[in-house]
Structure formats: structure tokens, C-alpha cells
Enzyme design. Structure first.
Site, PDB file in Angstrom:
ATOM      1  N   GLU A   1       2.282  -7.608   6.835  1.00 45.62           N
ATOM      2  CA  GLU A   1       3.488  -7.182   7.573  1.00 45.62           C
ATOM      3  C   GLU A   1       3.897  -5.858   7.190  1.00 45.62           C
ATOM      4  O   GLU A   1       3.637  -5.321   6.025  1.00 45.62           O
ATOM      5  CB  GLU A   1       4.655  -8.252   6.865  1.00 45.62           C
ATOM      6  CG  GLU A   1       4.583  -9.696   7.425  1.00 45.62           C
ATOM      7  CD  GLU A   1       3.723 -10.605   6.325  1.00 45.62           C
ATOM      8  OE1 GLU A   1       3.730 -10.080   5.255  1.00 45.62           O
ATOM      9  OE2 GLU A   1       3.415 -11.543   6.633  1.00 45.62           O
TER      10      GLU A   1
ATOM     11  N   ILE B   1       0.981  -1.254  -0.082  1.00 41.49           N
ATOM     12  CA  ILE B   1      -0.027   0.122   0.056  1.00 41.49           C
ATOM     13  C   ILE B   1       0.865   1.092  -0.020  1.00 41.49           C
ATOM     14  O   ILE B   1       1.801   1.275   0.871  1.00 41.49           O
ATOM     15  CB  ILE B   1      -0.879  -0.113   1.032  1.00 41.49           C
ATOM     16  CG1 ILE B   1      -1.912   1.311   1.379  1.00 41.49           C
ATOM     17  CG2 ILE B   1      -0.215  -0.021   2.531  1.00 41.49           C
ATOM     18  CD1 ILE B   1      -3.065   1.390   2.108  1.00 41.49           C
ATOM     19  N   ALA B   2       0.722   2.261  -0.689  1.00 45.34           N
ATOM     20  CA  ALA B   2       1.132   3.366  -0.581  1.00 45.34           C
ATOM     21  C   ALA B   2       0.301   4.573  -1.351  1.00 45.34           C
ATOM     22  O   ALA B   2      -0.614   4.225  -2.245  1.00 45.34           O
ATOM     23  CB  ALA B   2       2.407   3.486  -1.636  1.00 45.34           C
TER      24      ALA B   2
ATOM     25  N   ASN C   1       8.415   1.207  10.833  1.00 43.62           N
ATOM     26  CA  ASN C   1       7.255   1.876  10.300  1.00 43.62           C
ATOM     27  C   ASN C   1       6.135   2.391  11.056  1.00 43.62           C
ATOM     28  O   ASN C   1       5.244   1.911  10.823  1.00 43.62           O
ATOM     29  CB  ASN C   1       6.676   1.317   8.863  1.00 43.62           C
ATOM     30  CG  ASN C   1       6.000   2.180   8.111  1.00 43.62           C
ATOM     31  OD1 ASN C   1       5.697   3.141   8.329  1.00 43.62           O
ATOM     32  ND2 ASN C   1       5.914   1.704   6.527  1.00 43.62           N
TER      33      ASN C   1
ATOM     34  N   TYR D   1      -3.002   1.039  10.629  1.00 42.18           N
ATOM     35  CA  TYR D   1      -3.330  -0.384  10.983  1.00 42.18           C
ATOM     36  C   TYR D   1      -4.204  -0.470  12.226  1.00 42.18           C
ATOM     37  O   TYR D   1      -5.042  -1.144  12.054  1.00 42.18           O
ATOM     38  CB  TYR D   1      -2.352  -1.428  10.654  1.00 42.18           C
ATOM     39  CG  TYR D   1      -1.677  -1.379   9.202  1.00 42.18           C
ATOM     40  CD1 TYR D   1      -2.186  -0.921   8.106  1.00 42.18           C
ATOM     41  CD2 TYR D   1      -0.317  -1.531   9.185  1.00 42.18           C
ATOM     42  CE1 TYR D   1      -1.717  -1.129   6.993  1.00 42.18           C
ATOM     43  CE2 TYR D   1       0.472  -1.421   7.836  1.00 42.18           C
ATOM     44  CZ  TYR D   1      -0.235  -1.129   6.858  1.00 42.18           C
ATOM     45  OH  TYR D   1       0.380  -1.255   5.741  1.00 42.18           O
TER      46      TYR D   1
HETATM   47  C1  LIG Z   1       1.052   4.420   5.213  1.00 40.60           C
HETATM   48  C2  LIG Z   1       0.451   5.156   4.380  1.00 40.60           C
HETATM   49  C3  LIG Z   1      -0.294   4.388   2.951  1.00 40.60           C
HETATM   50  C4  LIG Z   1      -1.032   5.917   4.810  1.00 40.60           C
HETATM   51  O1  LIG Z   1      -1.491   6.668   3.718  1.00 40.60           O
HETATM   52  P1  LIG Z   1      -2.262   7.832   4.154  1.00 40.60           P
HETATM   53  O2  LIG Z   1      -3.233   8.246   3.082  1.00 40.60           O
HETATM   54  O3  LIG Z   1      -1.550   8.966   4.596  1.00 40.60           O
HETATM   55  O4  LIG Z   1      -3.551   7.277   5.597  1.00 40.60           O
HETATM   56  P2  LIG Z   1      -4.332   8.207   5.979  1.00 40.60           P
HETATM   57  O5  LIG Z   1      -4.736   9.621   5.565  1.00 40.60           O
HETATM   58  O6  LIG Z   1      -5.668   7.294   6.003  1.00 40.60           O
HETATM   59  O7  LIG Z   1      -4.031   8.184   7.670  1.00 40.60           O
HETATM   60  C5  LIG Z   1      -4.560   7.292   8.482  1.00 40.60           C
HETATM   61  C6  LIG Z   1      -3.896   7.143   9.844  1.00 40.60           C
HETATM   62  O8  LIG Z   1      -2.366   6.839   9.837  1.00 40.60           O
HETATM   63  C7  LIG Z   1      -1.402   7.455  10.566  1.00 40.60           C
HETATM   64  N1  LIG Z   1      -0.555   8.266   9.663  1.00 40.60           N
HETATM   65  C8  LIG Z   1      -0.556   8.297   8.444  1.00 40.60           C
HETATM   66  N2  LIG Z   1       0.264   9.244   8.239  1.00 40.60           N
HETATM   67  C9  LIG Z   1       1.312   9.411   9.328  1.00 40.60           C
HETATM   68  C10 LIG Z   1       2.082  10.401   9.666  1.00 40.60           C
HETATM   69  N3  LIG Z   1       2.891  10.910   8.698  1.00 40.60           N
HETATM   70  N4  LIG Z   1       2.531  10.321  10.820  1.00 40.60           N
HETATM   71  C11 LIG Z   1       1.941   9.625  11.820  1.00 40.60           C
HETATM   72  N5  LIG Z   1       0.683   9.037  11.621  1.00 40.60           N
HETATM   73  C12 LIG Z   1       0.353   8.958  10.149  1.00 40.60           C
HETATM   74  C13 LIG Z   1      -2.435   8.240  11.413  1.00 40.60           C
HETATM   75  O9  LIG Z   1      -2.835   7.727  12.482  1.00 40.60           O
HETATM   76  C14 LIG Z   1      -3.608   8.604  10.515  1.00 40.60           C
HETATM   77  O10 LIG Z   1      -4.744   9.042  11.174  1.00 40.60           O
HETATM   78  P3  LIG Z   1      -5.034  10.504  11.596  1.00 40.60           P
HETATM   79  O11 LIG Z   1      -4.775  11.391  10.254  1.00 40.60           O
HETATM   80  O12 LIG Z   1      -6.593  10.660  11.961  1.00 40.60           O
HETATM   81  O13 LIG Z   1      -3.994  10.642  12.906  1.00 40.60           O
HETATM   82  C15 LIG Z   1       1.315   6.234   3.926  1.00 40.60           C
HETATM   83  O14 LIG Z   1       1.720   7.046   4.740  1.00 40.60           O
HETATM   84  C16 LIG Z   1       2.357   5.938   2.660  1.00 40.60           C
HETATM   85  O15 LIG Z   1       2.237   5.571   1.704  1.00 40.60           O
HETATM   86  N6  LIG Z   1       3.476   5.339   3.403  1.00 40.60           N
HETATM   87  C17 LIG Z   1       4.699   5.000   2.657  1.00 40.60           C
HETATM   88  C18 LIG Z   1       4.434   3.622   2.183  1.00 40.60           C
HETATM   89  C19 LIG Z   1       4.229   2.708   3.399  1.00 40.60           C
HETATM   90  O16 LIG Z   1       4.782   2.729   4.595  1.00 40.60           O
HETATM   91  N7  LIG Z   1       3.400   1.716   3.257  1.00 40.60           N
HETATM   92  C20 LIG Z   1       3.095   0.630   4.108  1.00 40.60           C
HETATM   93  C21 LIG Z   1       4.098  -0.536   3.875  1.00 40.60           C
HETATM   94  S1  LIG Z   1       3.291  -1.813   5.229  1.00 40.60           S
END
Ligand SMILES: CC(C)(COP(=O)(O)OP(=O)(O)OC[C@H]1O[C@@H](n2cnc3c(N)ncnc32)[C@H](O)[C@@H]1OP(=O)(O)O)[C@@H](O)C(=O)NCCC(=O)NCCS
Length: 189
Positions: free
Chosen positions: A141, A107-108, A146, A153
Site C-alpha cells: 500500500e 521502505i525508506a 506519494n 513501484y
Molecule cells: C520511495 C523511496 C524509498 C525511493 O528510494 P530511492 O532510493 O530514492 O529510489 P531509486 O533511486 O531506486 O528511484 C527509483 C525511481 O523512483 C522514482 N523516484 C525516486 N525518488 C523520486 C523523486 N524524488 N521524484 C520523482 N521520482 C522519484 C523515480 O522513478 C526513480 O527512477 P529514476 O531515478 O530512474 O527516475 C525514497 O524516496 C523514500 O525513502 N521516500 C520516503 C519514504 C517513502 O515514501 N516510502 C514509501 C512508502 S510506501
């Protein structure tokens, strides 16, 4: 005993056969934008790899070969999120009809669209299609370091299951396995 074996064999065979998982495109409202979520096509792979490069500082852990292989496999569902036909995020899932488990493979969300609810919305869409297809659990996983993904999650009801030492092939980093029973209310963080 024999009956039990037959039962196991029937389950295993149905797990191997499985069936394609269909996903009708849907529109999500994310931060006042209409984002379309739809099954990924081979033509989307380049954009998915580019998102990986952006989120992992120039490094694409999967690369186009892995995405091509995954998209051609049975029991997989990859979704891309688009804003004005521009791919801004993706999520992948592998369905196991023996364990009745939907495993999140990747997921990203591209940096400019992060923290606006898209990751949550994509995982909720996968939860729904997983439940509709008889899955009882979701699993994944995530790197031990991270913490932001782990936070996402946990908010969706995933709980730590176990540590898998040296899980990642590239740097032998440790992974945390997380599980979520389907059909139960998620926890708030
Ligand atoms: C993980 C990822 C997919 C989340 O996507 P996203 O669209 O930003 O997620 P959401 O906006 O739905 O965030 C949901 C929750 O995730 C957590 N979160 C997301 N980004 C965060 C950040 N930069 N710092 C802290 N918490 C974070 C928070 O709890 C957030 O809830 P909140 O905004 O109400 O506090 C994104 O950060 C990403 O692409 N990361 C890099 C790739 C990665 O790590 N993938 C996972 C591999 S297992």
C-alpha cells in the site's frame, strides 16, 4: 467438497506455519558505493526510526515499538542497507504462505542517498528472495499522494489494484494498493 476443505486446511496450516526466510548478506553497487544489504537486528531499530524521522519531516509513523514487534514476528524479513556500517535505508516484507504473497510493509532511504537506485536495489533483492520462497505475487500500500514512491513501484512492474479509503490510522489518508505478479517482466515507466 470434503477433499477441497482438507486441501484448504492443509494450505492454511502450512501458511500459518510457514518457515523462516533466510537472507544472506549481499553487497550492492549503488552510485559507486559498496552498500551491504543484510537482515535487520534489534540494535538497528533506532537507526531505522531515525531514517523515518528524516524522510517524514520529523515524524516517525512506526516508531521503535512497531519495528520491535515486526522484527520479532514470524514470516517477516527486514533488511537494512549500510554504507561503512552506517544504516542508510531499510525495507520490510511479510510473507503469506496461504496467498503466496510477499507484502512490502515499509521502505525508506535516507535523504542523502535517495534517487541513486537503492530503493530499486532493495526491492529487487526482496523480489528474488520472494520468488525463491515460492511467492507468486508482491503487494503493497502506498499513500495516494506519494507519487515518487508510486513511480518507483510502477517501474518495477507494480500495478494499481484498488484504493483503500481511510487506510492510514494516523490521518485516515487513502492508500493505493499495488500488486505485481512475480516471474513476469517489469514494465518501463
Ligand atoms: C520511495 C523511496 C524509498 C525511493 O528510494 P530511492 O532510493 O530514492 O529510489 P531509486 O533511486 O531506486 O528511484 C527509483 C525511481 O523512483 C522514482 N523516484 C525516486 N525518488 C523520486 C523523486 N524524488 N521524484 C520523482 N521520482 C522519484 C523515480 O522513478 C526513480 O527512477 P529514476 O531515478 O530512474 O527516475 C525514497 O524516496 C523514500 O525513502 N521516500 C520516503 C519514504 C517513502 O515514501 N516510502 C514509501 C512508502 S510506501
Amino acid at each position: 467438497m470434503f477433499r477441497k476443505f482438507n486441501h484448504w486446511l492443509a494450505r492454511a496450516a502450512s501458511g500459518l506455519a510457514g518457515h523462516p526466510v533466510y537472507f544472506a548478506p549481499q553487497t550492492l553497487q549503488v552510485a559507486d558505493r559498496s552498500i551491504v544489504l543484510q537482515p535487520a537486528q534489534r540494535g538497528d531499530i533506532e537507526a531505522m526510526v531515525e531514517i523515518e524521522r528524516r524522510v517524514y519531516q520529523g515524524y516517525a509513523p512506526w516508531g521503535s515499538l512497531a519495528f520491535t514487534s515486526e522484527l520479532s514476528r514470524q514470516h517477516r524479513l527486514y533488511l537494512v542497507a549500510t554504507d561503512d556500517n552506517y544504516i542508510i535505508g531499510f525495507v520490510g516484507c511479510s510473507f503469506n504462505w496461504v496467498k503466496n504473497d510477499a507484502h512490502i510493509t515499509n521502505i525508506a532511504v535516507t535523504p542523502g542517498y535517495q534517487r541513486q537506485g537503492l530503493g530499486t536495489a532493495m526491492l529487487r533483492a526482496l523480489e528474488k528472495v520472494s520468488t525463491e520462497n515460492g511467492m507468486l505475487t508482491m503487494s503493497l500500500e502506498v499513500r495516494v499522494r506519494n507519487s515518487r514512491a508510486q513511480r518507483l513501484y510502477r517501474q518495477l512492474g507494480f500495478q494499481k489494484s484498488k484504493i483503500k479509503h481511510g487506510y492510514y490510522e494516523d490521518d485516515h489518508g487513502d492508500a493505493l494498493e499495488m500488486l505485481r505478479p512475480l516471474g513476469k517482466e517489469e514494465k518501463n515507466d
